[in-house]
Design a protein around this motif. Structure first.
Motif, PDB file in Angstrom:
ATOM      1  N   GLY A 163       0.879  -1.292   0.308  1.00  0.00           N
ATOM      2  CA  GLY A 163      -0.289  -0.130  -0.159  1.00  0.00           C
ATOM      3  C   GLY A 163       1.163   1.273  -0.044  1.00  0.00           C
ATOM      4  O   GLY A 163       0.627   2.733  -0.277  1.00  0.00           O
ATOM      5  N   VAL A 164       1.894   0.792   0.339  1.00  0.00           N
ATOM      6  CA  VAL A 164       2.698   2.502   0.498  1.00  0.00           C
ATOM      7  C   VAL A 164       3.571   2.527  -0.272  1.00  0.00           C
ATOM      8  O   VAL A 164       4.341   3.049  -1.058  1.00  0.00           O
ATOM      9  CB  VAL A 164       3.221   2.610   2.245  1.00  0.00           C
ATOM     10  CG1 VAL A 164       3.769   3.763   2.114  1.00  0.00           C
ATOM     11  CG2 VAL A 164       1.807   2.597   3.132  1.00  0.00           C
ATOM     12  N   ILE A 165       4.776   1.318   0.435  1.00  0.00           N
ATOM     13  CA  ILE A 165       6.477   1.806  -0.206  1.00  0.00           C
ATOM     14  C   ILE A 165       6.273   0.751  -1.617  1.00  0.00           C
ATOM     15  O   ILE A 165       7.152   1.480  -2.505  1.00  0.00           O
ATOM     16  CB  ILE A 165       7.391   0.328   0.077  1.00  0.00           C
ATOM     17  CG1 ILE A 165       7.292   0.596   1.379  1.00  0.00           C
ATOM     18  CG2 ILE A 165       8.101  -0.097  -0.349  1.00  0.00           C
ATOM     19  CD1 ILE A 165       7.847   1.988   2.254  1.00  0.00           C
ATOM     20  N   ALA A 166       5.193   0.010  -2.332  1.00  0.00           N
ATOM     21  CA  ALA A 166       5.306  -0.774  -3.927  1.00  0.00           C
ATOM     22  C   ALA A 166       4.647   0.993  -4.168  1.00  0.00           C
ATOM     23  O   ALA A 166       5.662   1.312  -5.482  1.00  0.00           O
ATOM     24  CB  ALA A 166       4.529  -1.512  -3.561  1.00  0.00           C
ATOM     25  N   PRO A 167       4.101   2.262  -4.697  1.00  0.00           N
ATOM     26  CA  PRO A 167       3.645   3.081  -4.811  1.00  0.00           C
ATOM     27  C   PRO A 167       4.731   3.757  -5.288  1.00  0.00           C
ATOM     28  O   PRO A 167       4.790   4.187  -5.853  1.00  0.00           O
ATOM     29  CB  PRO A 167       2.351   3.536  -4.287  1.00  0.00           C
ATOM     30  CG  PRO A 167       1.315   2.006  -3.704  1.00  0.00           C
ATOM     31  CD  PRO A 167       2.989   1.676  -3.262  1.00  0.00           C
ATOM     32  N   VAL A 168       5.212   4.815  -3.925  1.00  0.00           N
ATOM     33  CA  VAL A 168       6.461   5.108  -3.771  1.00  0.00           C
ATOM     34  C   VAL A 168       7.642   4.546  -4.987  1.00  0.00           C
ATOM     35  O   VAL A 168       7.494   5.590  -5.577  1.00  0.00           O
ATOM     36  CB  VAL A 168       7.543   5.169  -2.879  1.00  0.00           C
ATOM     37  CG1 VAL A 168       8.430   5.926  -1.985  1.00  0.00           C
ATOM     38  CG2 VAL A 168       6.142   5.845  -1.937  1.00  0.00           C
ATOM     39  N   MET A 169       7.948   3.386  -4.515  1.00  0.00           N
ATOM     40  CA  MET A 169       9.191   3.263  -6.102  1.00  0.00           C
ATOM     41  C   MET A 169       9.018   2.870  -6.678  1.00  0.00           C
ATOM     42  O   MET A 169       9.372   3.161  -7.980  1.00  0.00           O
ATOM     43  CB  MET A 169       9.559   1.309  -5.161  1.00  0.00           C
ATOM     44  CG  MET A 169       9.847   1.255  -3.441  1.00  0.00           C
ATOM     45  SD  MET A 169      11.548   2.391  -3.468  1.00  0.00           S
ATOM     46  CE  MET A 169      12.259   0.980  -3.080  1.00  0.00           C
ATOM     47  N   TYR A 170       7.194   3.083  -6.945  1.00  0.00           N
ATOM     48  CA  TYR A 170       6.792   3.468  -8.909  1.00  0.00           C
ATOM     49  C   TYR A 170       7.410   4.305  -9.207  1.00  0.00           C
ATOM     50  O   TYR A 170       7.197   4.510 -10.540  1.00  0.00           O
ATOM     51  CB  TYR A 170       5.564   2.796  -9.087  1.00  0.00           C
ATOM     52  CG  TYR A 170       4.823   2.162 -10.404  1.00  0.00           C
ATOM     53  CD1 TYR A 170       5.086   1.100 -11.088  1.00  0.00           C
ATOM     54  CD2 TYR A 170       4.254   3.270 -10.878  1.00  0.00           C
ATOM     55  CE1 TYR A 170       4.466   0.745 -12.831  1.00  0.00           C
ATOM     56  CE2 TYR A 170       3.453   3.109 -11.622  1.00  0.00           C
ATOM     57  CZ  TYR A 170       3.983   2.021 -13.039  1.00  0.00           C
ATOM     58  OH  TYR A 170       3.361   2.171 -13.968  1.00  0.00           O
ATOM     59  N   ARG A 171       6.522   5.529  -8.374  1.00  0.00           N
ATOM     60  CA  ARG A 171       6.569   6.714  -9.038  1.00  0.00           C
ATOM     61  C   ARG A 171       8.080   7.265  -8.741  1.00  0.00           C
ATOM     62  O   ARG A 171       8.338   7.175 -10.060  1.00  0.00           O
ATOM     63  CB  ARG A 171       5.868   7.292  -7.827  1.00  0.00           C
ATOM     64  CG  ARG A 171       4.412   7.458  -7.876  1.00  0.00           C
ATOM     65  CD  ARG A 171       3.794   7.754  -8.345  1.00  0.00           C
ATOM     66  NE  ARG A 171       2.141   7.242  -8.835  1.00  0.00           N
ATOM     67  CZ  ARG A 171       1.648   7.665  -9.487  1.00  0.00           C
ATOM     68  NH1 ARG A 171       1.393   8.837  -9.623  1.00  0.00           N
ATOM     69  NH2 ARG A 171       0.130   6.947  -8.991  1.00  0.00           N
TER      70      ARG A 171
ATOM     71  N   THR B 157      -7.896   5.183 -13.202  1.00  0.00           N
ATOM     72  CA  THR B 157      -6.401   5.188 -13.148  1.00  0.00           C
ATOM     73  C   THR B 157      -5.043   5.237 -12.111  1.00  0.00           C
ATOM     74  O   THR B 157      -4.427   3.886 -12.236  1.00  0.00           O
ATOM     75  CB  THR B 157      -5.539   5.605 -14.934  1.00  0.00           C
ATOM     76  OG1 THR B 157      -7.151   5.617 -15.702  1.00  0.00           O
ATOM     77  CG2 THR B 157      -4.632   4.787 -15.356  1.00  0.00           C
ATOM     78  N   ASP B 158      -4.832   6.038 -11.565  1.00  0.00           N
ATOM     79  CA  ASP B 158      -3.795   6.990 -10.575  1.00  0.00           C
ATOM     80  C   ASP B 158      -4.067   5.772  -9.734  1.00  0.00           C
ATOM     81  O   ASP B 158      -3.220   5.055  -9.426  1.00  0.00           O
ATOM     82  CB  ASP B 158      -4.055   8.191  -9.868  1.00  0.00           C
ATOM     83  CG  ASP B 158      -3.143   8.647 -11.192  1.00  0.00           C
ATOM     84  OD1 ASP B 158      -1.944   8.049 -10.859  1.00  0.00           O
ATOM     85  OD2 ASP B 158      -3.197   9.945 -11.576  1.00  0.00           O
ATOM     86  N   LYS B 159      -4.977   5.543  -9.272  1.00  0.00           N
ATOM     87  CA  LYS B 159      -5.777   4.681  -7.821  1.00  0.00           C
ATOM     88  C   LYS B 159      -5.562   3.112  -8.311  1.00  0.00           C
ATOM     89  O   LYS B 159      -5.072   2.298  -7.781  1.00  0.00           O
ATOM     90  CB  LYS B 159      -7.296   4.122  -7.783  1.00  0.00           C
ATOM     91  CG  LYS B 159      -7.661   5.368  -6.797  1.00  0.00           C
ATOM     92  CD  LYS B 159      -8.293   5.611  -5.369  1.00  0.00           C
ATOM     93  CE  LYS B 159      -8.564   6.626  -4.515  1.00  0.00           C
ATOM     94  NZ  LYS B 159      -7.191   7.887  -4.261  1.00  0.00           N
ATOM     95  N   LEU B 160      -5.909   2.969  -9.303  1.00  0.00           N
ATOM     96  CA  LEU B 160      -5.548   1.102  -9.883  1.00  0.00           C
ATOM     97  C   LEU B 160      -4.195   1.585 -10.503  1.00  0.00           C
ATOM     98  O   LEU B 160      -3.489   0.653  -9.899  1.00  0.00           O
ATOM     99  CB  LEU B 160      -6.021   0.882 -11.694  1.00  0.00           C
ATOM    100  CG  LEU B 160      -7.491   0.704 -11.670  1.00  0.00           C
ATOM    101  CD1 LEU B 160      -7.874   1.029 -13.072  1.00  0.00           C
ATOM    102  CD2 LEU B 160      -7.293  -0.163 -10.793  1.00  0.00           C
TER     103      LEU B 160
END
Lengths: 194, 194
Positions: A163-171, B157-160
């Protein structure tokens, strides 16, 4: 000009477990140090195997035999540098600890050196380097969540990774817009409330 | 043995906009083709700039002048290969379209060639390569969500990207456990219900 003696063997050279203080450990330390010094070069790094070897006082074949490729060597140096310096700060409130830790994590990883280290750690042949990076993150999160008492409704480390680390890393890795503190905080709140 | 003529200039060579059918486009096509052919070599790829140049019938300096480094060339080839072949399947039910698309996405990205392409696209000097990869994903998701009517409570799309794509990519890049279909479906359900 030194001749590059590249191993013909396409198998990736394993990382030899280096006995602390032994010859193998001393050679590794000299080579890692040479990489760091080349990175500081005023004209920009000339990061090639011959240049690293010359500075470390070894032959290029020593490097190819042990790491297999420049990318793998750089990945192992990056994995070492991504190791956290200290356990997460302890304020007495695990939620606050999590916020403080996340703030530092986002700042470090989205900085120019942080992004470069992430690209390098992912660029090696052995996936263990990136795995090591994720293991450090997991250990830090585990340490904070251990401070939450029973009945605190703390999330699991896996939920925080998703929920937190993965989206940060993806961005950081896939977009030019570095994640900021507000974005990371919103992800954390959403995960804590889920 | 060919001498490697590496550009002294540490600036990353920009990607020259190639006029379709022009000389520059033909050279790029020959070099990209050489990379693909070397990858199929029975003894494992000897992926070096001299080997690619020899197969494409150009000099190594042509490659260094245009891409700056082997890593950047491989990143651009990977970005091109990550381009989807077709728009997402349309069944008449956007939720089902999303599930079908996600199933294929996870399967492709976590395969051995998929993982290799992701590592390569992240390994170049220009961050635009990884950005291109993310832009393709965004376009595919946009196309599916456009099919959802008003009042369908479709996520953005951002939520996905945050809730599904990022965790899948994080597991692929940073852990040895490839994400499976059940894991990805659970992420999707959680994001649709949020």
């Amino acid at each position: 000009m030194q001749v590059i003696e590249k191993t013909k063997n396409n198998e990736v050279a394993g990382s030899v477990a280096a006995r602390p203080g032994g010859r193998s450990a001393r050679i590794q330390a000299a080579i890692f140090k040479a990489v760091e010094e080349l990175r500081q070069a005023p004209d920009g790094p000339d990061m090639t195997v011959p240049a690293i070897a010359a500075r470390a006082g070894v032959t290029p074949s020593t490097i190819y035999r042990r790491w297999g490729s420049l990318n793998e060597l750089l990945a192992q140096v990056a994995a070492k540098n991504l190791r956290p310096d200290a356990p997460p700060e302890a304020t007495g409130d695990w939620r606050k600890d999590l916020e403080i830790w996340l703030h530092q994590f986002v700042e470090e990883m989205s900085s120019e050196p942080g992004r470069a280290m992430l690209r390098e750690v992912l660029g090696g042949e052995r996936e263990e380097n990136a795995g090591q990076c994720s293991a450090y993150t997991r250990q830090q999160l585990d340490a904070i969540l251990d401070r939450a008492g029973d009945g605190s409704q703390a999330p699991t480390t896996d939920k925080l990774l998703d929920g937190v680390i993965a989206p940060v890393m993806y961005r950081i890795l896939f977009t030019s817009a570095a994640p900021d503190h507000d974005y990371a905080c919103a992800l954390l709140q959403r995960t804590l409330e889920a």
